[in-house]
Design a protein around this motif. Structure first.
Motif, mmCIF file in Angstrom:
data_model
loop_
_atom_site.group_PDB
_atom_site.id
_atom_site.type_symbol
_atom_site.label_atom_id
_atom_site.label_comp_id
_atom_site.label_asym_id
_atom_site.label_seq_id
_atom_site.Cartn_x
_atom_site.Cartn_y
_atom_site.Cartn_z
ATOM 1 N N LEU A 154 0.834 -1.208 0.000
ATOM 2 C CA LEU A 154 0.000 0.000 0.000
ATOM 3 C C LEU A 154 0.867 1.257 0.000
ATOM 4 O O LEU A 154 0.582 2.222 -0.723
ATOM 5 C CB LEU A 154 -0.921 -0.001 1.223
ATOM 6 C CG LEU A 154 -1.879 -1.180 1.370
ATOM 7 C CD1 LEU A 154 -2.602 -1.114 2.699
ATOM 8 C CD2 LEU A 154 -2.882 -1.201 0.217
ATOM 9 N N ALA A 155 1.906 1.255 0.819
ATOM 10 C CA ALA A 155 2.797 2.421 0.895
ATOM 11 C C ALA A 155 3.572 2.596 -0.408
ATOM 12 O O ALA A 155 3.814 3.722 -0.850
ATOM 13 C CB ALA A 155 3.753 2.267 2.072
ATOM 14 N N ARG A 156 3.972 1.494 -1.018
ATOM 15 C CA ARG A 156 4.687 1.587 -2.288
ATOM 16 C C ARG A 156 3.797 2.235 -3.346
ATOM 17 O O ARG A 156 4.241 3.100 -4.116
ATOM 18 C CB ARG A 156 5.143 0.206 -2.741
ATOM 19 C CG ARG A 156 5.976 0.243 -4.034
ATOM 20 C CD ARG A 156 6.659 -1.083 -4.316
ATOM 21 N NE ARG A 156 5.723 -2.189 -4.380
ATOM 22 C CZ ARG A 156 5.621 -3.162 -3.470
ATOM 23 N NH1 ARG A 156 6.419 -3.165 -2.412
ATOM 24 N NH2 ARG A 156 4.734 -4.138 -3.605
ATOM 25 N N ALA A 157 2.529 1.849 -3.386
ATOM 26 C CA ALA A 157 1.592 2.452 -4.340
ATOM 27 C C ALA A 157 1.402 3.936 -4.049
ATOM 28 O O ALA A 157 1.299 4.753 -4.977
ATOM 29 C CB ALA A 157 0.250 1.723 -4.277
ATOM 30 N N ALA A 158 1.365 4.299 -2.769
ATOM 31 C CA ALA A 158 1.201 5.704 -2.393
ATOM 32 C C ALA A 158 2.407 6.528 -2.818
ATOM 33 O O ALA A 158 2.275 7.691 -3.213
ATOM 34 C CB ALA A 158 0.986 5.817 -0.884
#
Length: 873
Positions: A381-385
């Motif tokens: 999720l953080a990578r996508a953000a």
């Protein structure tokens, strides 16, 4: 150039309904209710689909909160953006609402119960939650009324609450999806724990402050096994399960892998090698307490160390022995005393200032604690953000703030989402009699007889859904189709990491990779005029409602926005609010003057314009372009400065004064039309910033219903007139120089002086009446005798100051100032001619001396000219 829809003011000396003075209290409440009742802030997603959409979701304030200066700044910025886009023809949805604020609200209601001699446990969970809902209905949401006072043009038909039914369904839906995708799990991890609120805390709910404590150095082991560690929390040594050193530290290489004695406990613990340890800090050895320190917890995981909890949920020692039952702060000196008796204390430093986390809600010192909690696995999720910002789908403004964002999302730890509270979204997980676990969706029933998890979700979990849950998600609503992704998120840089990053993670996850907003516009914190953080302990907190009561909402907004540089902190002071009030009054008086003198917006502009009229229209359209550019760049400070100086300096101080002359001659009708045009556009430009006073004035000027939906001004390059600007610039310089000369001669601003002007072919002679009016110069009479002559802008002004000033006293003053200027020149030249000084002095110092020399030489020329202009005698 835009044309208003109606007309007003057919001739001179028109009747004007506006009071002689502007009183915000008589206007603001009436106008706001009229706007709301007329539905001017309501957005219909299916109306006018050809219009571009613009949407903002308001960062939901806590239901327990009240308007503070940070809110006032944040909302003023959003309202400026929203009102401008509405005037530009966008379909605008500005969604208001509140956050249920788990800990804060529970604490408020518990305090109310305490006054009745009750606790939440006396009521039980169901009745306590009902009591909180009752409190919300009766006392919560005060800030929503305060938002109205500030002028927020939000769509009240869309008001949302993070605990209402629609948001609850959204929470259950995304929890189920995350759970099924393996992105939510339950595990024992170390978390922030409040021993008073008895719950886990998020990082943003922990406030760090420097306190005076003690640093105690303790000798573990003995003889060859001796090693010294230092700690500010001696009581936690009871839970040590290792000592760690750096793998390359030769001092302790012989100890790695061996066990040493842990004092007071009778236990032996290993010495481990871990790269987390800084060999240059202290002794290069650290005690490892995995159950009570987040860094130690990670060391423990890497080395498979046991995690030994020695404190209960209230911060009382549970380790068997003489300290059992003591509060952690009672145990600390007791442990140190026992170690001192054994000769284990090597060094004590008091006071020792260090940073300590405190619960944001109750100020209790936070205790890191291993606990069984629910977590979101954030890696993907953080990578996508992060990718959404890196590839340009989301822009952070100002751009230099992006590095802070990446620093956070690229190093994010799994998110603890469970809270040991009763008020909040209860975790939708049920447990069966044999330990089975089920997570039914929002439209599914849990298995009969199963027990729901007692924890609730972190408040940030539901607010992370805000950009799409408020638009109807998980349903495919017209709102969601029309207004998602939202256009811009306005928020303080201080919650960039916590709320913004979490909205990015959940928005991209829930909406199939579509970002929750296109731009993140960050602003700073409101500080006092000296740049100091506002704090009750500093005594410098300003309540925006006090300013609204005293100076009006417009003045409050203008003060904040005038200091709002992108990403920068915003200093404010009461005298600045007074200045903003004066600005609103100036605008009121100038518009009223225009109306009294027949200003109107009827028909097209005259084909033939005076130089003065052409100049003010040229300046107007320059300012329109400048303001547009600044607002597109989220530079509210520069936009406000441009509007302030155009309105006050150019329109009020120059154009209005020059227009008075034109209103008295054959150019009156054209000037009335230009006056109407200027104030029509100026009031529309100012409306997003100061909505109330502009509404009252614009509707009086145009006769239209409201400026809220009036067209936003458009810059017309054809109105740019370089020749008019050059000529009026020359006029301004002439008037300014003569005014300065008058002031230097001791003449009062309103004092009339006879003068003869030699025009020498200057085009300024066509504006003699205006120049004389501005300078209070009367026509010379027979026998006129010049006592002072001033050359300026190819023109020579001869003044008769006889009997107006004390020539002898004025000569004495000027000669004194001249002597001081010559002395300054002499000193500066000596320094600049000194080779030793020039060789050693920093460039900034040399430059300062050069500036002093240039200024002093300029002063000498000015003073000599003034002396020469004085009459003899």
């Amino acid at each position: 150039m835009t044309q208003p829809s109606t007309e007003r003011g057919q001739g001179a000396a028109a009747d004007v309904d506006l009071p002689t003075q502007y009183r915000p209290a008589d206007v603001e409440g009436r106008l706001y209710e009229r706007w709301v009742s007329a539905g001017l802030f309501t957005a219909d997603p299916e109306r006018a689909p050809e219009r571009p959409a613009f949407s903002i979701v308001i960062p939901p304030p806590n239901v327990t909160g009240s308007l503070h200066m940070g809110h006032a700044l944040d909302h003023s910025i959003q309202d400026t953006l929203v009102r401008r886009r509405r005037m530009q023809g966008h379909a605008v949805a500005w969604v208001p609402g509140m956050d249920h604020a788990g800990i804060a609200t529970q604490n408020v209601v518990e305090r109310e119960l305490g006054k009745e001699g009750l606790s939440r446990h006396d009521l039980g969970r169901a009745d306590f939650v009902e009591r909180v809902w009752q409190w919300k209905a009766e006392s919560g949401g005060r800030i929503l009324g305060q938002m109205r006072r500030l002028g927020d043009s939000v769509d009240w038909t869309r008001e949302a609450f993070t605990m209402d039914d629609d948001r609850a369904r959204a929470v259950r839906t995304i929890f189920k999806r995350l759970f099924d995708d393996g992105l939510i799990y339950r595990a024992e991890r170390i978390i922030n724990w409040c021993p008073r609120c008895l719950t886990a805390l998020s990082d943003i709910e922990v406030e760090h402050e420097d306190v005076d404590g003690e640093l105690v150095s303790i000798r573990y082991g003995s003889g060859e096994d001796e090693i010294v560690v230092a700690t500010t929390r001696a009581e936690t040594m009871l839970g040590d399960t290792a000592v760690a050193v750096h793998p390359d530290d030769a001092r302790y290489a012989h100890l790695v892998g061996r066990e040493i004695e842990l004092p007071l406990t009778g236990r032996r613990i290993p010495v481990v090698a871990d790269e987390h340890v800084d060999p240059a800090f202290g002794t290069g050895a650290v005690k490892v307490t995995p159950a009570h320190d987040p860094n130690d917890f990670e060391i423990g995981r890497r080395h498979s160390l046991p995690s030994l909890s020695v404190m209960d949920e209230r911060g009382n020692v549970t380790a068997p022995g003489p300290f059992e039952g003591l509060d952690r702060f009672e145990a600390r000196p007791a442990v140190v005393a026992a170690l001192r008796e054994q000769g284990r204390i090597v060094k004590e430093v008091r006071p020792y200032e260090h940073s300590v986390g405190h619960c944001q809600r109750c100020s209790t010192v936070v205790e890191p604690r291993v606990s069984l909690q629910w977590f979101v696995k954030v890696e993907s999720l953080a990578r996508a953000a992060g990718d959404a910002v890196r590839d340009g789908r989301v822009k952070i403004h100002p751009p230099e703030m992006a590095s802070r964002y990446f620093e956070w999302v690229d190093n994010m730890h799994d998110w603890c989402i469970s809270r040991q509270l009763w008020w909040g979204h209860r975790i939708p997980v049920w447990y069966g009699p044999e330990g089975e676990v089920a997570c039914p969706g929002p439209d599914e029933e849990p298995p009969a007889g199963w027990t729901q998890d007692s924890d609730v979700l972190d408040t940030w979990f539901s607010s992370a859904l805000w950009p799409f849950s408020t638009l109807g998600w998980p349903d495919e609503t017209p709102d969601l189709k029309r207004f998602y992704p939202t256009s811009v998120l306005v928020t303080g840089y201080d919650i960039l990491f916590f709320w913004v990053a979490r909205m990015m993670m959940f928005g991209l996850y829930a909406m199939d990779g579509v970002q929750p907003f296109g731009t993140i516009a960050l602003h700073g914190m409101v500080r006092d005029q000296f740049g100091k953080k506002m704090s009750k302990s500093f005594g410098n907190v300003i309540d925006p409602l006090d300013w609204i009561d005293a100076y009006g909402a417009d003045a409050t907004r203008f003060t904040l926005l005038r200091g709002a540089n992108p990403g920068g902190d915003v200093p404010v002071a009461e005298e600045w609010a007074q200045g903003s009030r004066n600005f609103c009054n100036k605008l009121w008086n100038a518009t009223r003057f225009a109306l009294i003198n027949g200003a109107h917006t009827r028909g097209a502009m005259p084909a033939e314009l005076s130089t003065i009229d052409a100049w003010v229209l040229s300046r107007l359209h320059t300012v329109i372009a400048e303001v547009d550019a600044h607002l597109e760049a989220f530079d509210f400070a520069k936009a406000c400065e441009a509007l302030y100086h155009f309105a006050w300096d150019e329109v009020c101080d120059w154009y209005v004064e020059l227009a008075k002359v034109q209103l008295a001659d054959g150019r009156a009708e054209a000037t009335r039309r230009v006056l109407g045009e200027v104030f029509d556009n100026l009031l529309r430009l100012l409306h997003p910033v100061v909505p109330f006073v502009t509404e009252e004035l614009w509707t009086s000027l145009t006769g239209a219903e409201t400026v809220v939906t009036a067209p936003w001004p458009a810059a017309d390059p054809a109105r740019r007139d370089g020749a008019a600007e050059e000529l009026v610039g020359s006029l301004q310089r002439m008037v300014t120089e003569v005014r300065r000369f008058r002031a230097d001669q001791g003449l009062k601003p309103g004092q009339r002086v006879a003068a003869r002007i030699e025009w020498n072919g200057s085009a300024l002679h066509r504006h003699e009446d205006g120049i004389r009016a501005l300078l209070r110069l009367t026509e010379p009479e027979d026998g006129f005798s010049s006592t002072a002559s001033l050359p300026v802008e190819d023109v020579k002004v001869h003044l008769d100051t006889a009997g107006v000033i004390d020539v002898a006293a004025e000569r004495k003053r000027l000669e004194k100032d001249l002597a001081a200027a010559r002395k300054e020149v002499d000193q500066a030249r000596r320094k600049l001619g000194n080779e030793a000084f020039m060789a050693k002095a920093p460039e900034a110092v040399v430059a300062k001396n050069r500036d002093r020399l240039a200024q002093a030489e300029s002063d000498i020329g000015r003073l000599e000219a003034q002396l020469a202009a004085l009459p003899a005698g």
